[in-house]
Motif scaffolding. Structure first.
Motif, PDB file in Angstrom:
ATOM      1  N   HIS A 180       0.812  -1.216   0.000  1.00  0.00           N
ATOM      2  CA  HIS A 180       0.000   0.000   0.000  1.00  0.00           C
ATOM      3  C   HIS A 180       0.847   1.270   0.000  1.00  0.00           C
ATOM      4  N   GLY A 181       2.151   1.119  -0.099  1.00  0.00           N
ATOM      5  CA  GLY A 181       3.007   2.289  -0.258  1.00  0.00           C
ATOM      6  C   GLY A 181       3.715   2.784   0.979  1.00  0.00           C
ATOM      7  N   ALA A 182       3.652   2.038   2.088  1.00  0.00           N
ATOM      8  CA  ALA A 182       4.360   2.472   3.293  1.00  0.00           C
ATOM      9  C   ALA A 182       5.860   2.509   3.027  1.00  0.00           C
ATOM     10  N   ALA A 183       6.519   3.533   3.548  1.00  0.00           N
ATOM     11  CA  ALA A 183       7.965   3.669   3.382  1.00  0.00           C
ATOM     12  C   ALA A 183       8.724   3.072   4.555  1.00  0.00           C
ATOM     13  N   GLY A 184       8.002   2.715   5.625  1.00  0.00           N
ATOM     14  CA  GLY A 184       8.644   2.147   6.791  1.00  0.00           C
ATOM     15  C   GLY A 184       7.666   1.333   7.608  1.00  0.00           C
ATOM     16  N   PHE A 185       8.201   0.425   8.404  1.00  0.00           N
ATOM     17  CA  PHE A 185       7.383  -0.399   9.297  1.00  0.00           C
ATOM     18  C   PHE A 185       8.195  -0.583  10.573  1.00  0.00           C
ATOM     19  N   LEU A 186       7.773   0.071  11.632  1.00  0.00           N
ATOM     20  CA  LEU A 186       8.489   0.025  12.903  1.00  0.00           C
ATOM     21  C   LEU A 186       7.574  -0.445  14.015  1.00  0.00           C
ATOM     22  N   LEU A 187       8.151  -1.119  14.992  1.00  0.00           N
ATOM     23  CA  LEU A 187       7.404  -1.527  16.168  1.00  0.00           C
ATOM     24  C   LEU A 187       7.412  -0.390  17.188  1.00  0.00           C
ATOM     25  N   LYS A 188       6.372  -0.348  18.021  1.00  0.00           N
ATOM     26  CA  LYS A 188       6.246   0.747  18.981  1.00  0.00           C
ATOM     27  C   LYS A 188       7.292   0.697  20.088  1.00  0.00           C
ATOM     28  N   ASP A 189       7.996  -0.426  20.211  1.00  0.00           N
ATOM     29  CA  ASP A 189       9.073  -0.485  21.204  1.00  0.00           C
ATOM     30  C   ASP A 189      10.423  -0.079  20.616  1.00  0.00           C
ATOM     31  N   THR A 190      10.390   0.514  19.407  1.00  0.00           N
ATOM     32  CA  THR A 190      11.621   1.027  18.798  1.00  0.00           C
ATOM     33  C   THR A 190      12.224   2.100  19.708  1.00  0.00           C
ATOM     34  N   PRO A 191      13.528   2.027  20.036  1.00  0.00           N
ATOM     35  CA  PRO A 191      14.146   3.040  20.885  1.00  0.00           C
ATOM     36  C   PRO A 191      13.980   4.443  20.305  1.00  0.00           C
ATOM     37  N   PRO A 192      13.812   5.450  21.157  1.00  0.00           N
ATOM     38  CA  PRO A 192      13.575   6.826  20.687  1.00  0.00           C
ATOM     39  C   PRO A 192      14.587   7.318  19.654  1.00  0.00           C
ATOM     40  N   ALA A 193      15.865   7.072  19.886  1.00  0.00           N
ATOM     41  CA  ALA A 193      16.880   7.562  18.942  1.00  0.00           C
ATOM     42  C   ALA A 193      16.693   6.930  17.566  1.00  0.00           C
ATOM     43  N   GLN A 194      16.346   5.635  17.538  1.00  0.00           N
ATOM     44  CA  GLN A 194      16.135   4.964  16.257  1.00  0.00           C
ATOM     45  C   GLN A 194      14.873   5.475  15.565  1.00  0.00           C
ATOM     46  N   LEU A 195      13.864   5.821  16.372  1.00  0.00           N
ATOM     47  CA  LEU A 195      12.628   6.359  15.786  1.00  0.00           C
ATOM     48  C   LEU A 195      12.900   7.701  15.116  1.00  0.00           C
ATOM     49  N   VAL A 196      13.644   8.564  15.793  1.00  0.00           N
ATOM     50  CA  VAL A 196      13.989   9.865  15.219  1.00  0.00           C
ATOM     51  C   VAL A 196      14.808   9.674  13.943  1.00  0.00           C
ATOM     52  N   ALA A 197      15.778   8.759  14.005  1.00  0.00           N
ATOM     53  CA  ALA A 197      16.610   8.496  12.827  1.00  0.00           C
ATOM     54  C   ALA A 197      15.770   7.968  11.676  1.00  0.00           C
ATOM     55  N   ALA A 198      14.769   7.136  11.987  1.00  0.00           N
ATOM     56  CA  ALA A 198      13.907   6.576  10.949  1.00  0.00           C
ATOM     57  C   ALA A 198      13.120   7.672  10.239  1.00  0.00           C
ATOM     58  N   VAL A 199      12.633   8.649  10.988  1.00  0.00           N
ATOM     59  CA  VAL A 199      11.889   9.755  10.383  1.00  0.00           C
ATOM     60  C   VAL A 199      12.792  10.510   9.407  1.00  0.00           C
ATOM     61  N   HIS A 200      14.027  10.751   9.807  1.00  0.00           N
ATOM     62  CA  HIS A 200      14.963  11.445   8.918  1.00  0.00           C
ATOM     63  C   HIS A 200      15.238  10.618   7.657  1.00  0.00           C
ATOM     64  N   ARG A 201      15.459   9.320   7.823  1.00  0.00           N
ATOM     65  CA  ARG A 201      15.776   8.469   6.673  1.00  0.00           C
ATOM     66  C   ARG A 201      14.611   8.409   5.695  1.00  0.00           C
ATOM     67  N   VAL A 202      13.414   8.232   6.227  1.00  0.00           N
ATOM     68  CA  VAL A 202      12.240   8.146   5.353  1.00  0.00           C
ATOM     69  C   VAL A 202      12.004   9.485   4.649  1.00  0.00           C
ATOM     70  N   ALA A 203      12.192  10.589   5.367  1.00  0.00           N
ATOM     71  CA  ALA A 203      12.032  11.909   4.754  1.00  0.00           C
ATOM     72  C   ALA A 203      13.026  12.115   3.621  1.00  0.00           C
ATOM     73  N   ASN A 204      14.192  11.463   3.722  1.00  0.00           N
ATOM     74  CA  ASN A 204      15.219  11.576   2.686  1.00  0.00           C
ATOM     75  C   ASN A 204      15.040  10.563   1.570  1.00  0.00           C
ATOM     76  N   GLY A 205      13.924   9.823   1.603  1.00  0.00           N
ATOM     77  CA  GLY A 205      13.636   8.904   0.513  1.00  0.00           C
ATOM     78  C   GLY A 205      14.074   7.480   0.710  1.00  0.00           C
ATOM     79  N   GLU A 206      14.569   7.148   1.921  1.00  0.00           N
ATOM     80  CA  GLU A 206      15.000   5.783   2.185  1.00  0.00           C
ATOM     81  C   GLU A 206      13.929   5.039   2.974  1.00  0.00           C
ATOM     82  N   PRO A 207      13.672   3.760   2.654  1.00  0.00           N
ATOM     83  CA  PRO A 207      12.723   2.980   3.442  1.00  0.00           C
ATOM     84  C   PRO A 207      13.345   2.580   4.773  1.00  0.00           C
ATOM     85  N   MET A 208      12.513   2.187   5.725  1.00  0.00           N
ATOM     86  CA  MET A 208      13.023   1.847   7.046  1.00  0.00           C
ATOM     87  C   MET A 208      12.173   0.746   7.658  1.00  0.00           C
ATOM     88  N   LEU A 209      12.816  -0.383   8.010  1.00  0.00           N
ATOM     89  CA  LEU A 209      12.133  -1.476   8.688  1.00  0.00           C
ATOM     90  C   LEU A 209      12.840  -1.779   9.996  1.00  0.00           C
TER      91      LEU A 209
END
Length: 216
Positions: A97-126
């Motif tokens: 359906h076009g999701a650029a990332g799939f993260l679990l809610k127990d993802t550490p805060p620093a990794q969550l912030v990094a994931a937002v940056h990566r996805v915003a830059n066009g990279e997928p994140m799992l």
């Protein structure tokens, strides 16, 4: 550049936690919140966020349906599905359906912030656990799938194969560039070639091809 983020979750406490985590990064701006998929579509239309953190199980319209609706209407917002559930069906459906990332809610805060940056830059994140689960789902690939994967990899240059193997290891474009001593722009070019040559729609499918061919 400021990254505009929308939060979509039916739990107000979860939204408050996400706001607190992401609010600590001056490069991220929370532009709105929604408690269900239908409200999310209206929010995204009005606020035009760059990234959407999307829960799955919500009333009126769930996150998967909302993600699909965004894809169908051509929104530029990139969706990270953020959930406590990581079943194969949910992951595959989200990606289709076009999701650029799939993260679990127990993802550490620093990794969550990094994931937002990566996805915003066009990279997928799992999440690593999700990637491992998808790879495990094709363990012991049948001979015909292994042969097909090896035929596809035969289309690649040596450099493209190195990039594909790095993707299977879960490396970002920046990490691949550093490891293989090339520019990030060059890595992105190679990744684009991989999508075409391997008939892949996302990085997970590239990783599967490497695994099926026995190069993991």
């Amino acid at each position: 550049m400021t990254i505009r983020v929308a939060l979509v979750d039916d739990d107000a406490l979860v939204r408050a936690g996400l706001r607190m985590i992401l609010g600590g990064d001056p490069a991220l701006e929370i532009v709105g919140e929604a408690s269900d998929g239908r409200a999310a579509l209206d929010l995204i239309s009005s606020e035009v966020p760059d990234v959407v953190l999307m829960d799955i199980r919500m009333p009126r319209m769930d996150g998967l349906a909302a993600t699909r609706a965004l894809q169908e209407r051509g929104d530029r917002a990139r969706v990270i599905v953020l959930t406590t559930f990581d079943t194969d069906d949910m992951v595959f459906t989200a990606l289709r359906h076009g999701a650029a990332g799939f993260l679990l809610k127990d993802t550490p805060p620093a990794q969550l912030v990094a994931a937002v940056h990566r996805v915003a830059n066009g990279e997928p994140m799992l999440s690593p656990s999700v990637t491992a689960q998808l790879i495990a789902s094709v363990v012991a690939a049948p001979d015909d799938r292994r042969q097909r994967a090896r035929e596809l990899l035969g289309r690649l240059t040596d450099r493209e194969t190195e990039v594909a193997i790095a993707i299977e290891r879960g490396l970002s474009n920046a990490e691949i560039a550093a490891e293989l001593f090339m520019g990030v722009a060059t890595v992105k070019t190679h990744v684009g070639h991989l999508f075409t040559k391997l008939d892949a729609a996302n990085r997970v499918q590239i990783a599967r091809c490497i695994h099926d061919a026995g190069l993991a």
